[in-house]
Design a protein around this motif. Sequence first.
Motif, PDB file in Angstrom:
ATOM      1  N   ASP A 185       0.806  -1.235   0.101  1.00 42.65           N
ATOM      2  CA  ASP A 185       0.080  -0.013   0.219  1.00 42.65           C
ATOM      3  C   ASP A 185       0.989   1.127  -0.047  1.00 42.65           C
ATOM      4  O   ASP A 185       0.923   2.141   0.972  1.00 42.65           O
ATOM      5  N   PRO A 186       1.336   1.448  -1.190  1.00 45.08           N
ATOM      6  CA  PRO A 186       2.250   2.656  -1.261  1.00 45.08           C
ATOM      7  C   PRO A 186       1.517   4.121  -1.149  1.00 45.08           C
ATOM      8  O   PRO A 186       0.201   4.006  -1.300  1.00 45.08           O
ATOM      9  N   ASP A 187       2.239   5.169  -0.834  1.00 44.95           N
ATOM     10  CA  ASP A 187       1.333   6.258  -0.792  1.00 44.95           C
ATOM     11  C   ASP A 187       1.127   6.735  -2.446  1.00 44.95           C
ATOM     12  O   ASP A 187       1.734   6.897  -3.125  1.00 44.95           O
ATOM     13  N   PRO A 188      -0.370   7.052  -2.912  1.00 47.54           N
ATOM     14  CA  PRO A 188      -0.951   7.131  -4.114  1.00 47.54           C
ATOM     15  C   PRO A 188      -0.131   8.275  -4.874  1.00 47.54           C
ATOM     16  O   PRO A 188       0.130   8.347  -5.925  1.00 47.54           O
ATOM     17  N   GLU A 189       0.446   9.394  -3.983  1.00 48.77           N
ATOM     18  CA  GLU A 189       1.050  10.475  -4.546  1.00 48.77           C
ATOM     19  C   GLU A 189       2.555  10.279  -4.829  1.00 48.77           C
ATOM     20  O   GLU A 189       3.057  11.017  -5.681  1.00 48.77           O
ATOM     21  N   THR A 190       3.104   9.172  -4.585  1.00 51.94           N
ATOM     22  CA  THR A 190       4.635   8.840  -4.990  1.00 51.94           C
ATOM     23  C   THR A 190       4.680   8.095  -6.250  1.00 51.94           C
ATOM     24  O   THR A 190       4.412   6.733  -6.119  1.00 51.94           O
ATOM     25  N   MET A 191       4.506   8.637  -7.136  1.00 53.62           N
ATOM     26  CA  MET A 191       4.473   7.943  -8.667  1.00 53.62           C
ATOM     27  C   MET A 191       5.907   6.999  -8.859  1.00 53.62           C
ATOM     28  O   MET A 191       5.715   6.298  -9.314  1.00 53.62           O
ATOM     29  N   ARG A 192       6.897   7.544  -7.954  1.00 56.88           N
ATOM     30  CA  ARG A 192       8.134   6.565  -8.235  1.00 56.88           C
ATOM     31  C   ARG A 192       7.967   5.404  -7.615  1.00 56.88           C
ATOM     32  O   ARG A 192       8.218   4.506  -8.287  1.00 56.88           O
ATOM     33  N   ALA A 193       7.307   5.373  -6.331  1.00 54.50           N
ATOM     34  CA  ALA A 193       7.204   4.107  -5.676  1.00 54.50           C
ATOM     35  C   ALA A 193       6.073   3.389  -6.468  1.00 54.50           C
ATOM     36  O   ALA A 193       6.494   2.102  -6.675  1.00 54.50           O
ATOM     37  N   ARG A 194       5.166   3.724  -7.140  1.00 57.03           N
ATOM     38  CA  ARG A 194       4.160   3.017  -7.765  1.00 57.03           C
ATOM     39  C   ARG A 194       4.681   2.419  -9.251  1.00 57.03           C
ATOM     40  O   ARG A 194       4.645   1.337  -9.422  1.00 57.03           O
ATOM     41  N   GLY A 195       5.570   3.252  -9.869  1.00 56.36           N
ATOM     42  CA  GLY A 195       6.542   2.650 -10.795  1.00 56.36           C
ATOM     43  C   GLY A 195       7.420   1.649 -10.606  1.00 56.36           C
ATOM     44  O   GLY A 195       7.365   0.721 -11.368  1.00 56.36           O
ATOM     45  N   ALA A 196       7.840   1.755  -9.245  1.00 54.96           N
ATOM     46  CA  ALA A 196       8.775   0.851  -9.046  1.00 54.96           C
ATOM     47  C   ALA A 196       8.233  -0.664  -8.631  1.00 54.96           C
ATOM     48  O   ALA A 196       8.898  -1.693  -8.782  1.00 54.96           O
ATOM     49  N   PHE A 197       7.052  -0.504  -8.105  1.00 50.33           N
ATOM     50  CA  PHE A 197       6.512  -1.933  -7.884  1.00 50.33           C
ATOM     51  C   PHE A 197       5.519  -2.338  -9.240  1.00 50.33           C
ATOM     52  O   PHE A 197       5.324  -3.392  -9.220  1.00 50.33           O
ATOM     53  N   ALA A 198       5.303  -1.544 -10.178  1.00 51.11           N
ATOM     54  CA  ALA A 198       4.718  -1.963 -11.371  1.00 51.11           C
ATOM     55  C   ALA A 198       5.699  -2.690 -12.242  1.00 51.11           C
ATOM     56  O   ALA A 198       5.053  -3.580 -12.912  1.00 51.11           O
ATOM     57  N   ARG A 199       6.979  -2.456 -12.150  1.00 47.71           N
ATOM     58  CA  ARG A 199       7.858  -3.360 -13.221  1.00 47.71           C
ATOM     59  C   ARG A 199       7.816  -4.832 -12.721  1.00 47.71           C
ATOM     60  O   ARG A 199       7.995  -5.672 -13.462  1.00 47.71           O
ATOM     61  N   PRO A 200       7.822  -5.048 -11.237  1.00 48.50           N
ATOM     62  CA  PRO A 200       7.874  -6.425 -10.773  1.00 48.50           C
ATOM     63  C   PRO A 200       6.365  -7.237 -11.006  1.00 48.50           C
ATOM     64  O   PRO A 200       6.244  -8.181 -10.596  1.00 48.50           O
ATOM     65  N   GLY A 201       5.516  -6.324 -11.620  1.00 49.39           N
ATOM     66  CA  GLY A 201       4.194  -7.207 -11.637  1.00 49.39           C
ATOM     67  C   GLY A 201       3.173  -6.688 -10.752  1.00 49.39           C
ATOM     68  O   GLY A 201       1.905  -7.428 -10.777  1.00 49.39           O
ATOM     69  N   PHE A 202       3.256  -5.949  -9.786  1.00 50.49           N
ATOM     70  CA  PHE A 202       2.132  -5.169  -9.177  1.00 50.49           C
ATOM     71  C   PHE A 202       1.302  -4.434  -9.562  1.00 50.49           C
ATOM     72  O   PHE A 202       1.520  -3.681 -10.677  1.00 50.49           O
ATOM     73  N   GLU A 203      -0.091  -4.731  -9.399  1.00 47.89           N
ATOM     74  CA  GLU A 203      -1.244  -4.064 -10.123  1.00 47.89           C
ATOM     75  C   GLU A 203      -1.954  -3.376  -9.038  1.00 47.89           C
ATOM     76  O   GLU A 203      -2.279  -3.996  -8.135  1.00 47.89           O
ATOM     77  N   ARG A 204      -2.723  -2.428  -9.605  1.00 47.33           N
ATOM     78  CA  ARG A 204      -3.738  -1.524  -8.584  1.00 47.33           C
ATOM     79  C   ARG A 204      -4.766  -2.388  -8.354  1.00 47.33           C
ATOM     80  O   ARG A 204      -5.533  -2.819  -9.444  1.00 47.33           O
ATOM     81  N   ALA A 205      -5.106  -2.508  -7.228  1.00 50.67           N
ATOM     82  CA  ALA A 205      -6.307  -3.477  -6.708  1.00 50.67           C
ATOM     83  C   ALA A 205      -7.397  -2.527  -6.558  1.00 50.67           C
ATOM     84  O   ALA A 205      -8.667  -2.958  -6.276  1.00 50.67           O
ATOM     85  N   ALA A 206      -7.415  -1.220  -6.216  1.00 51.55           N
ATOM     86  CA  ALA A 206      -8.336  -0.385  -5.695  1.00 51.55           C
ATOM     87  C   ALA A 206      -8.289   1.126  -5.878  1.00 51.55           C
ATOM     88  O   ALA A 206      -6.722   1.321  -5.947  1.00 51.55           O
ATOM     89  N   ALA A 207      -9.085   1.988  -5.943  1.00 52.78           N
ATOM     90  CA  ALA A 207      -8.581   3.467  -6.106  1.00 52.78           C
ATOM     91  C   ALA A 207      -7.974   3.890  -4.513  1.00 52.78           C
ATOM     92  O   ALA A 207      -8.157   3.132  -3.672  1.00 52.78           O
ATOM     93  N   PRO A 208      -7.154   5.278  -4.607  1.00 51.54           N
ATOM     94  CA  PRO A 208      -6.607   5.546  -3.427  1.00 51.54           C
ATOM     95  C   PRO A 208      -7.824   5.731  -2.403  1.00 51.54           C
ATOM     96  O   PRO A 208      -8.939   5.959  -2.612  1.00 51.54           O
ATOM     97  N   LEU A 209      -7.501   5.225  -1.218  1.00 57.84           N
ATOM     98  CA  LEU A 209      -8.142   5.576  -0.082  1.00 57.84           C
ATOM     99  C   LEU A 209      -7.504   6.225   1.147  1.00 57.84           C
ATOM    100  O   LEU A 209      -6.514   6.215   1.196  1.00 57.84           O
TER     101      LEU A 209
END
Length: 67
Positions: free
Chosen positions: A29-53
């Motif tokens: 559950d990374p901070d939704p505002e941290t695009m760098r973290a979201r990108g880092a976890f997208a590369r190894p296959g993590f996908e968005r499961a829900a809208a930011p909350l």
Amino acid sequence: MRSAKGTAPGSRQHVDHLVHLGVPAVDIDPDPETMRARGAFARPGFERAAAPLDTRWDRAMLLHRFA
């Protein structure tokens, strides 16, 4: 508490190890505002499961990776 900069590579290795051991799914559950973290976890296959909350600690966005 926010993660320290540069933790994603170690996290990826840990997740790969868990999948190798037979764990069927991993959620983070990374901070939704941290695009760098979201990108880092997208590369190894993590996908968005829900809208930011909003949580009682901060905003979060659930990401998951299935084996």
